[in-house]
Design a protein around this motif. Structure first.
Motif, PDB file in Angstrom:
ATOM      1  N   UNK A 156       0.838  -1.203   0.000  1.00  0.00           N
ATOM      2  CA  UNK A 156       0.000   0.000   0.000  1.00  0.00           C
ATOM      3  C   UNK A 156       0.869   1.249   0.000  1.00  0.00           C
ATOM      4  N   UNK A 157       1.980   1.187   0.724  1.00  0.00           N
ATOM      5  CA  UNK A 157       2.875   2.335   0.846  1.00  0.00           C
ATOM      6  C   UNK A 157       3.554   2.683  -0.478  1.00  0.00           C
ATOM      7  N   UNK A 158       3.930   1.676  -1.273  1.00  0.00           N
ATOM      8  CA  UNK A 158       4.755   1.916  -2.453  1.00  0.00           C
ATOM      9  C   UNK A 158       3.995   1.888  -3.778  1.00  0.00           C
ATOM     10  N   UNK A 159       2.790   1.359  -3.803  1.00  0.00           N
ATOM     11  CA  UNK A 159       2.055   1.260  -5.069  1.00  0.00           C
ATOM     12  C   UNK A 159       1.571   2.628  -5.534  1.00  0.00           C
ATOM     13  N   UNK A 160       1.578   2.840  -6.844  1.00  0.00           N
ATOM     14  CA  UNK A 160       0.974   4.049  -7.414  1.00  0.00           C
ATOM     15  C   UNK A 160      -0.547   3.959  -7.385  1.00  0.00           C
ATOM     16  N   UNK A 161      -1.056   2.743  -7.467  1.00  0.00           N
ATOM     17  CA  UNK A 161      -2.505   2.532  -7.440  1.00  0.00           C
ATOM     18  C   UNK A 161      -2.796   1.139  -6.911  1.00  0.00           C
ATOM     19  N   UNK A 162      -3.765   1.034  -6.013  1.00  0.00           N
ATOM     20  CA  UNK A 162      -4.249  -0.250  -5.505  1.00  0.00           C
ATOM     21  C   UNK A 162      -5.572  -0.563  -6.191  1.00  0.00           C
ATOM     22  N   UNK A 163      -5.679  -1.766  -6.747  1.00  0.00           N
ATOM     23  CA  UNK A 163      -6.940  -2.207  -7.350  1.00  0.00           C
ATOM     24  C   UNK A 163      -7.577  -3.204  -6.407  1.00  0.00           C
ATOM     25  N   UNK A 164      -8.721  -2.833  -5.848  1.00  0.00           N
ATOM     26  CA  UNK A 164      -9.471  -3.720  -4.960  1.00  0.00           C
ATOM     27  C   UNK A 164     -10.589  -4.361  -5.759  1.00  0.00           C
ATOM     28  N   UNK A 165     -10.813  -5.665  -5.566  1.00  0.00           N
ATOM     29  CA  UNK A 165     -11.889  -6.307  -6.322  1.00  0.00           C
ATOM     30  C   UNK A 165     -13.224  -6.231  -5.589  1.00  0.00           C
ATOM     31  N   UNK A 166     -13.259  -5.454  -4.505  1.00  0.00           N
ATOM     32  CA  UNK A 166     -14.467  -5.383  -3.700  1.00  0.00           C
ATOM     33  C   UNK A 166     -14.418  -4.102  -2.864  1.00  0.00           C
ATOM     34  N   UNK A 167     -15.572  -3.453  -2.713  1.00  0.00           N
ATOM     35  CA  UNK A 167     -15.623  -2.221  -1.918  1.00  0.00           C
ATOM     36  C   UNK A 167     -15.217  -2.478  -0.471  1.00  0.00           C
ATOM     37  N   UNK A 168     -15.475  -3.690   0.020  1.00  0.00           N
ATOM     38  CA  UNK A 168     -15.084  -4.032   1.382  1.00  0.00           C
ATOM     39  C   UNK A 168     -13.579  -4.010   1.566  1.00  0.00           C
ATOM     40  N   UNK A 169     -12.832  -4.473   0.555  1.00  0.00           N
ATOM     41  CA  UNK A 169     -11.375  -4.441   0.616  1.00  0.00           C
ATOM     42  C   UNK A 169     -10.887  -2.989   0.632  1.00  0.00           C
ATOM     43  N   UNK A 170     -11.475  -2.162  -0.232  1.00  0.00           N
ATOM     44  CA  UNK A 170     -11.079  -0.754  -0.279  1.00  0.00           C
ATOM     45  C   UNK A 170     -11.340  -0.070   1.060  1.00  0.00           C
ATOM     46  N   UNK A 171     -12.485  -0.339   1.659  1.00  0.00           N
ATOM     47  CA  UNK A 171     -12.814   0.264   2.953  1.00  0.00           C
ATOM     48  C   UNK A 171     -11.837  -0.187   4.027  1.00  0.00           C
ATOM     49  N   UNK A 172     -11.510  -1.482   4.027  1.00  0.00           N
ATOM     50  CA  UNK A 172     -10.554  -2.011   5.004  1.00  0.00           C
ATOM     51  C   UNK A 172      -9.204  -1.314   4.875  1.00  0.00           C
ATOM     52  N   UNK A 173      -8.697  -1.167   3.638  1.00  0.00           N
ATOM     53  CA  UNK A 173      -7.389  -0.552   3.427  1.00  0.00           C
ATOM     54  C   UNK A 173      -7.383   0.904   3.899  1.00  0.00           C
ATOM     55  N   UNK A 174      -8.477   1.610   3.634  1.00  0.00           N
ATOM     56  CA  UNK A 174      -8.569   3.010   4.056  1.00  0.00           C
ATOM     57  C   UNK A 174      -8.597   3.120   5.572  1.00  0.00           C
ATOM     58  N   UNK A 175      -9.349   2.226   6.215  1.00  0.00           N
ATOM     59  CA  UNK A 175      -9.438   2.243   7.679  1.00  0.00           C
ATOM     60  C   UNK A 175      -8.103   1.865   8.315  1.00  0.00           C
ATOM     61  N   UNK A 176      -7.388   0.951   7.674  1.00  0.00           N
ATOM     62  CA  UNK A 176      -6.145   0.432   8.240  1.00  0.00           C
ATOM     63  C   UNK A 176      -4.958   1.354   7.991  1.00  0.00           C
ATOM     64  N   UNK A 177      -4.912   1.981   6.794  1.00  0.00           N
ATOM     65  CA  UNK A 177      -3.705   2.719   6.394  1.00  0.00           C
ATOM     66  C   UNK A 177      -3.951   4.189   6.046  1.00  0.00           C
ATOM     67  N   UNK A 178      -5.158   4.665   6.239  1.00  0.00           N
ATOM     68  CA  UNK A 178      -5.453   6.053   5.906  1.00  0.00           C
ATOM     69  C   UNK A 178      -5.806   6.199   4.434  1.00  0.00           C
ATOM     70  N   UNK A 179      -5.540   7.355   3.872  1.00  0.00           N
ATOM     71  CA  UNK A 179      -5.901   7.622   2.471  1.00  0.00           C
ATOM     72  C   UNK A 179      -5.069   6.738   1.545  1.00  0.00           C
ATOM     73  N   UNK A 180      -5.739   5.944   0.738  1.00  0.00           N
ATOM     74  CA  UNK A 180      -5.080   5.034  -0.195  1.00  0.00           C
ATOM     75  C   UNK A 180      -5.560   5.357  -1.602  1.00  0.00           C
ATOM     76  N   UNK A 181      -4.608   5.538  -2.529  1.00  0.00           N
ATOM     77  CA  UNK A 181      -4.981   5.759  -3.927  1.00  0.00           C
ATOM     78  C   UNK A 181      -5.451   4.429  -4.506  1.00  0.00           C
TER      79      UNK A 181
END
Length: 381
Positions: A156-181
């Motif tokens: 998450x720290x080094x990627x230019x873009x994270x592709x989540x296959x589910x809104x739940x994954x995106x929400x988890x990443x945001x909650x866990x690591x803050x603002x994620x592109x």
């Protein structure tokens, strides 16, 4: 300018497994934009199309073969490293400008900083699909799970873009690591019905009216909850379980805990590799039970949404964002109640649920739609 997309992390093409391999095959099979050139890393042990270090064409994709070292479980990390280095070398040789590196999974995450720098120096972009929450899977030992959690954070720290296959994954990443592109692009499924008139598996086990479970035989798919509640139910229907239970120590553990072998309705039928037969089994099921708790857009749930009229699904965020109101949800305390509701559904109510599921598949989960989403993303990078 042609976009060169290097896909790293699957076993490669042709697809011989599920998951990422199926995704990559569908991606290249449904390609419409001819300004994209896909380059796919392939493990040598799964490819008979070329020797290590060589390239071959498959469905228009350039596939390059990587020889895996024999170093135990660390070989999956080595595979990603070798594939990235091979791809960077190829970019230099072919004078490819602004390559896109799409890494599937977090395996290499612990060392991604070094390779992200190399990718960026080449003018490239690093895209990552973290898959489901792999570090939560009980099949891994404690140290491996801790590494996978660390790898997730570094990706998450080094990627230019994270592709989540589910809104739940995106929400988890945001909650866990803050603002994620990040961007959401789901997994896809085929809209295919079986042409069979019978299943050799159902004939063998003398089953005709049944609930169904399909999935890997691991604790996080909640087999214990599903089986215990089924055993408490008064249904006269059978429970058909299609899974890799043979030789699995979890099978013995679960039998000791639940004594499911004393309930003649429960039928462990092993794996069914014939996809047409598996579709037939799904289509004929009275209802499908989906207890998957870890992951994103689960392919098995999408297949059930297309093939089975009524689906009873564990109500975690990942599943709810996938299936919406096209299924019935349960938690671990009320499954028996939901089963009783399903036993009394009218034919019209059953058909309405399937109609909703088919609408969702048509709108969000066909491979044609998913691959178009990917092409739009790659061309805009």
């Amino acid at each position: 300018m042609k976009k060169h997309v290097f896909i790293i992390g699957s076993r490669g093409l042709p697809a011989k497994y599920g998951g990422f391999e199926t995704f990559v095959e569908e991606l290249v099979k449904h390609q419409n934009n001819k300004n994209i050139k896909y380059h796919v890393a392939c493990q040598s042990e799964n490819s008979d199309m070329a020797l290590p270090g060589e390239h071959f064409e498959y469905l228009g994709a350039d596939c390059f073969v990587i020889k895996l070292p024999k170093i135990g479980s660390a070989r999956v990390i080595a595979y990603d490293i070798l594939a990235i280095n091979a791809a960077l070398k190829y970019c230099k040789k072919e004078e490819i400008k602004e390559p896109i590196f799409y890494i599937l999974g977090n395996t290499i995450g612990g060392m991604i900083g070094h390779y992200a720098t190399k990718i960026h120096k080449s003018g490239g972009k690093l895209l990552v699909n973290p898959d489901g929450l792999e570090w939560k899977r009980t099949k891994w030992s404690g140290p491996i799970r801790r590494y996978l959690k660390y790898a997730e954070r570094k990706m998450v720290q080094h990627a230019d873009l994270i592709i989540s296959d589910n809104a739940g994954i995106k929400s988890y990443l945001s909650e866990e690591y803050g603002i994620v592109n990040s961007k959401i692009i789901a997994y896809g499924t085929e809209k295919i019905n079986s042409n069979l008139t019978e299943s050799k598996t159902l004939v063998k086990y003398k089953v005709s009216d049944y609930y169904l479970i399909v999935g890997r035989f691991v604790p996080e798919n909640n087999y214990e909850t599903l089986i215990r509640n089924f055993m408490k139910s008064s249904t006269t229907r059978d429970l058909v379980i299609v899974t890799n239970n043979k030789g699995n120590p979890y099978f013995e553990e679960l039998r000791d805990k639940t004594q499911f072998d004393k309930d003649p309705r429960i039928k462990f039928v092993g794996t069914v590799y014939d996809q047409d037969e598996l579709r037939f089994i799904r289509q004929r099921a009275f209802a499908y039970l989906h207890g998957h708790e870890v992951g994103g857009t689960n392919p098995g749930l999408l297949e059930a949404m297309w093939s089975t009229e009524v689906n009873i699904v564990l109500g975690v965020d990942f599943n709810r964002t996938t299936a919406g109101d096209s299924v019935l949800y349960f938690d671990k305390e009320n499954l028996l109640t939901i089963m009783a509701v399903v036993e009394n559904l009218t034919d019209t109510e059953r058909k309405n649920l399937q109609h909703k599921a088919h609408q969702m598949i048509d709108e969000k989960y066909t491979w044609e739609y998913i691959c178009e989403e990917y092409e739009t993303m790659f061309t805009s990078c």
